[in-house]
Design a protein around this motif. Structure first.
Motif, PDB file in Angstrom:
ATOM      1  N   ALA A   1       5.090 -18.195 -15.710  1.00 13.58           N
ATOM      2  CA  ALA A   1       4.912 -19.156 -14.621  1.00 13.58           C
ATOM      3  C   ALA A   1       3.861 -18.713 -13.608  1.00 13.58           C
ATOM      4  CB  ALA A   1       6.244 -19.427 -13.920  1.00 13.58           C
ATOM      5  N   GLY A   2       2.788 -18.090 -14.122  1.00 14.93           N
ATOM      6  CA  GLY A   2       1.685 -17.730 -13.240  1.00 14.93           C
ATOM      7  C   GLY A   2       1.894 -16.502 -12.403  1.00 14.93           C
ATOM      8  N   THR A   3       2.913 -15.686 -12.755  1.00 18.07           N
ATOM      9  CA  THR A   3       3.135 -14.445 -12.032  1.00 18.07           C
ATOM     10  C   THR A   3       3.518 -13.351 -13.030  1.00 18.07           C
ATOM     11  OG1 THR A   3       4.290 -13.437 -10.158  1.00 18.07           O
ATOM     12  CG2 THR A   3       5.564 -14.907 -11.549  1.00 18.07           C
ATOM     13  N   ALA A   4       3.648 -12.125 -12.567  1.00 22.39           N
ATOM     14  CA  ALA A   4       3.906 -11.006 -13.462  1.00 22.39           C
ATOM     15  C   ALA A   4       5.309 -10.449 -13.253  1.00 22.39           C
ATOM     16  CB  ALA A   4       2.866  -9.907 -13.227  1.00 22.39           C
ATOM     17  N   TYR A   5       5.801  -9.756 -14.296  1.00 22.56           N
ATOM     18  CA  TYR A   5       7.072  -9.048 -14.156  1.00 22.56           C
ATOM     19  C   TYR A   5       6.991  -7.743 -14.933  1.00 22.56           C
ATOM     20  CZ  TYR A   5       8.317 -11.031 -18.756  1.00 22.56           C
ATOM     21  OH  TYR A   5       8.344 -11.398 -20.078  1.00 22.56           O
ATOM     22  N   ALA A   6       7.949  -6.860 -14.666  1.00 22.38           N
ATOM     23  CA  ALA A   6       7.940  -5.529 -15.278  1.00 22.38           C
ATOM     24  C   ALA A   6       9.367  -5.081 -15.535  1.00 22.38           C
ATOM     25  CB  ALA A   6       7.243  -4.538 -14.352  1.00 22.38           C
ATOM     26  N   LYS A   7       9.590  -4.519 -16.724  1.00 18.97           N
ATOM     27  CA  LYS A   7      10.867  -3.894 -17.065  1.00 18.97           C
ATOM     28  C   LYS A   7      10.586  -2.413 -17.299  1.00 18.97           C
ATOM     29  CE  LYS A   7      15.192  -3.805 -18.825  1.00 18.97           C
ATOM     30  NZ  LYS A   7      15.267  -2.436 -19.376  1.00 18.97           N
ATOM     31  N   CYS A   8      11.217  -1.561 -16.496  1.00 23.89           N
ATOM     32  CA  CYS A   8      11.031  -0.117 -16.654  1.00 23.89           C
ATOM     33  C   CYS A   8      12.395   0.544 -16.479  1.00 23.89           C
ATOM     34  CB  CYS A   8      10.009   0.427 -15.652  1.00 23.89           C
ATOM     35  SG  CYS A   8      10.277  -0.055 -13.950  1.00 23.89           S
TER      36      CYS A   8
ATOM     37  N   ALA B   1      14.506 -13.203 -12.094  1.00 20.25           N
ATOM     38  CA  ALA B   1      13.547 -14.307 -12.040  1.00 20.25           C
ATOM     39  C   ALA B   1      12.402 -13.886 -11.134  1.00 20.25           C
ATOM     40  CB  ALA B   1      14.204 -15.581 -11.502  1.00 20.25           C
ATOM     41  N   PRO B   2      11.191 -14.370 -11.396  1.00 21.56           N
ATOM     42  CA  PRO B   2      10.054 -14.012 -10.546  1.00 21.56           C
ATOM     43  C   PRO B   2      10.219 -14.583  -9.151  1.00 21.56           C
ATOM     44  CG  PRO B   2       9.444 -15.759 -12.064  1.00 21.56           C
ATOM     45  CD  PRO B   2      10.794 -15.297 -12.482  1.00 21.56           C
ATOM     46  N   HIS B   3       9.916 -13.766  -8.145  1.00 20.92           N
ATOM     47  CA  HIS B   3      10.164 -14.227  -6.771  1.00 20.92           C
ATOM     48  C   HIS B   3       9.084 -15.181  -6.274  1.00 20.92           C
ATOM     49  CE1 HIS B   3       7.316 -12.190  -3.975  1.00 20.92           C
ATOM     50  NE2 HIS B   3       7.260 -11.230  -4.892  1.00 20.92           N
ATOM     51  N   SER B   4       7.949 -15.257  -6.982  1.00 23.60           N
ATOM     52  CA  SER B   4       6.869 -16.130  -6.517  1.00 23.60           C
ATOM     53  C   SER B   4       6.223 -16.880  -7.684  1.00 23.60           C
ATOM     54  CB  SER B   4       5.811 -15.302  -5.780  1.00 23.60           C
ATOM     55  OG  SER B   4       4.822 -16.132  -5.200  1.00 23.60           O
ATOM     56  N   PRO B   5       6.995 -17.691  -8.418  1.00 21.95           N
ATOM     57  CA  PRO B   5       6.413 -18.428  -9.536  1.00 21.95           C
ATOM     58  C   PRO B   5       5.459 -19.514  -9.046  1.00 21.95           C
ATOM     59  CG  PRO B   5       8.653 -19.179  -9.151  1.00 21.95           C
ATOM     60  CD  PRO B   5       8.432 -18.003  -8.235  1.00 21.95           C
ATOM     61  N   LEU B   6       4.343 -19.641  -9.724  1.00 20.86           N
ATOM     62  CA  LEU B   6       3.414 -20.725  -9.394  1.00 20.86           C
ATOM     63  C   LEU B   6       3.973 -22.055  -9.850  1.00 20.86           C
ATOM     64  CD1 LEU B   6       0.694 -21.835  -8.412  1.00 20.86           C
ATOM     65  CD2 LEU B   6      -0.259 -21.229 -10.649  1.00 20.86           C
TER      66      LEU B   6
ATOM     67  N   SER C   1       5.855 -22.737  -6.440  1.00 22.68           N
ATOM     68  CA  SER C   1       4.755 -23.125  -5.552  1.00 22.68           C
ATOM     69  C   SER C   1       4.281 -24.552  -5.800  1.00 22.68           C
ATOM     70  CB  SER C   1       3.578 -22.160  -5.728  1.00 22.68           C
ATOM     71  OG  SER C   1       3.966 -20.830  -5.492  1.00 22.68           O
ATOM     72  N   ALA C   2       4.073 -24.910  -7.063  1.00 25.47           N
ATOM     73  CA  ALA C   2       3.514 -26.219  -7.383  1.00 25.47           C
ATOM     74  C   ALA C   2       4.409 -27.347  -6.895  1.00 25.47           C
ATOM     75  CB  ALA C   2       3.269 -26.330  -8.886  1.00 25.47           C
ATOM     76  N   ASP C   3       5.713 -27.211  -7.105  1.00 29.67           N
ATOM     77  CA  ASP C   3       6.629 -28.252  -6.644  1.00 29.67           C
ATOM     78  C   ASP C   3       6.664 -28.325  -5.118  1.00 29.67           C
ATOM     79  OD1 ASP C   3       7.458 -29.381  -9.054  1.00 29.67           O
ATOM     80  OD2 ASP C   3       9.003 -27.876  -9.373  1.00 29.67           O
ATOM     81  N   ALA C   4       6.566 -27.172  -4.455  1.00 32.48           N
ATOM     82  CA  ALA C   4       6.556 -27.174  -2.988  1.00 32.48           C
ATOM     83  C   ALA C   4       5.329 -27.893  -2.447  1.00 32.48           C
ATOM     84  CB  ALA C   4       6.597 -25.743  -2.466  1.00 32.48           C
ATOM     85  N   ILE C   5       4.157 -27.568  -2.980  1.00 38.61           N
ATOM     86  CA  ILE C   5       2.927 -28.210  -2.531  1.00 38.61           C
ATOM     87  C   ILE C   5       2.972 -29.701  -2.822  1.00 38.61           C
ATOM     88  CG2 ILE C   5       0.438 -28.337  -2.880  1.00 38.61           C
ATOM     89  CD1 ILE C   5       1.378 -25.865  -1.269  1.00 38.61           C
ATOM     90  N   ALA C   6       3.435 -30.073  -4.012  1.00 39.54           N
ATOM     91  CA  ALA C   6       3.517 -31.484  -4.373  1.00 39.54           C
ATOM     92  C   ALA C   6       4.432 -32.252  -3.422  1.00 39.54           C
ATOM     93  CB  ALA C   6       4.005 -31.628  -5.811  1.00 39.54           C
ATOM     94  N   LYS C   7       5.565 -31.651  -3.084  1.00 37.32           N
ATOM     95  CA  LYS C   7       6.538 -32.341  -2.225  1.00 37.32           C
ATOM     96  C   LYS C   7       5.985 -32.495  -0.809  1.00 37.32           C
ATOM     97  CE  LYS C   7      11.481 -32.774  -1.812  1.00 37.32           C
ATOM     98  NZ  LYS C   7      12.737 -32.353  -2.480  1.00 37.32           N
TER      99      LYS C   7
END
Length: 401
Positions: free
Chosen positions: A345-352, A258-263, A276-282
């Motif tokens: 979710a506003g972030t990137a990931y990579a499979k290598c 899972a992405p460690h920093s989803p927006l 991030s969005a849920d944290a800011i909202a809360k």
């Protein structure tokens, strides 16, 4: 010795659109005109990482920063203390490695180390404010005792931050307590108002100087945001750096990936409220003004090995190998070692190969900054400076955003 924070993602258009589907406070406040950009400088980076204050200048980052958090000071016996006196004020810098091209001296009483280099940096870039950060993941265990006598704690911190040997280097103090009345590396039971009382004592002692804090982004039901009265505490702090990263990672060795920093949240996220969005909202809903919330970005990625599934949600066999610690590596390494080939979710990931990593890129950071402006947040910050490329790709994206 330290976990890398201590102790930072669709396309930008998809990011913004998906953010609108998350439950956030209605009618966002006006965007902040301040353009605040804060970067952490890790004192131990002068060792294996070979990252020094001069690199902040040569990378072009100094021209883009408004604030630097110097990490970290320790908290021992309820008092603020230095964490590494050699790196802080004793390490010798010759002319070639010094910010201003002038060598340190061994004269009695002469200031050296990071503190002297920061003093020189501020002279060349007077717009930068430097804040001394105390605690972090490894050194947060002392805050519980500090909270028993907030006034004594605040006095010790003021005297240390403003020591005559490095007078003028620091413009204030930052508290990185992980986490008040909750569990991090150790568990704290000081109560929901301890953080507020600590903030009140610091504000009383530091007066008009900056008093800030790094705080949890755990917006899960019954999670860490609910354990402390951040709304009441916010009156005493200039702003909160919301640590909207490290939600997921190789510290759960079997995954799911899972992405460690989803927006934003997304279908299949392992834990609701870890975005991030849920944290800011809360935090807004609990009374923290939008302009006192700064969005966090990690200049590093978190990853797993033994992964066969490209999309998030796959199983793993352990943390991926990293340069300094398993499961974590700098953006400057990952952009070549395992280039991003997907977004969610506003972030990137990579499979290598069998490795799976998530991290922010200039593109995803641009999307995050657009979202933060729309929310009226007071600024953005990142962990930490040495993770960026030598030309400062990521900080440029933060600043331009």
């Amino acid at each position: 010795m330290f976990r890398t924070r201590l102790a930072a993602l669709g396309t930008a258009l998809v990011t913004i659109a998906s953010a609108l589907t998350v439950s956030v406070a209605a009618a966002p406040a006006q965007a902040s005109p301040n353009g605040n950009v804060l970067g952490y400088f890790a004192q131990w980076g002068v060792y294996a990482r070979n990252y020094h204050v001069k690199n902040i200048k040569t990378s072009g980052s100094a021209a883009k920063l408004t604030h630097i958090n110097y990490a970290f000071g320790n908290v021992v016996n309820g008092q603020c203390v230095l964490g590494d006196t050699y790196a802080d004020y004793d390490k010798f810098y010759d002319a070639a490695s010094s910010v201003d091209g002038v060598s340190d001296t061994w004269d009695t009483g002469a200031l050296r180390g990071n503190f002297n280099q920061l003093r020189k940096l501020k002279k060349q870039f007077p717009n930068i404010k430097v804040i001394f950060s105390f605690g972090g993941w490894t050194w947060s265990g002392g805050f519980g005792q500090a909270a028993k006598n907030p006034t004594a704690f605040a006095n010790s911190c003021y005297n240390l931050v403003n020591d005559s040997r490095w007078a003028g280097v620091f413009d204030g103090i930052d508290i990185d307590w992980e986490y008040p009345n909750a569990c991090g590396l150790s568990c704290d039971t000081s109560g929901p108002d301890a953080f507020t009382k600590l903030g009140q004592a610091l504000r009383s002692r530091f007066g008009s100087k900056l008093v800030t804090a790094a705080i949890t982004a755990d917006a899960s039901a019954g999670g860490k945001i609910e354990k402390t009265n951040y709304g009441a505490a916010s009156q005493y702090f200039n702003w909160f750096n919301v640590m909207t990263y490290d939600f997921f990672g190789g510290f759960s060795p079997q995954g799911p990936t899972a992405p460690h920093s989803p927006l934003t949240s997304y279908a299949g996220i392992p834990q609701q409220g870890f975005d991030s969005a849920d944290a800011i909202a809360k935090l807004k809903a609990r009374g923290v003004p939008a302009n006192k919330l700064w969005l966090g970005v990690g200049f590093y990625g978190r990853g797993w090995t033994g992964v066969t599934q490209t999309a998030p949600g796959g199983s793993a066999t352990g943390a991926a190998p990293g340069t300094y610690e398993a499961g974590i590596d700098d953006y400057k390494v990952l952009k070549t070692k395992c280039p991003a080939n997907g977004t969610i979710a506003g972030t990137a990931y990579a499979k290598c190969g069998s490795q799976w990593w998530s991290y922010d890129t200039p593109s995803t950071i641009s999307g995050k900054m657009s979202w933060a402006r729309g929310q009226g947040l007071g600024g953005a910050f990142f962990w930490e400076l040495s993770g960026d490329t030598t030309g400062g790709e990521l900080i440029t994206a933060v600043k331009n955003g």
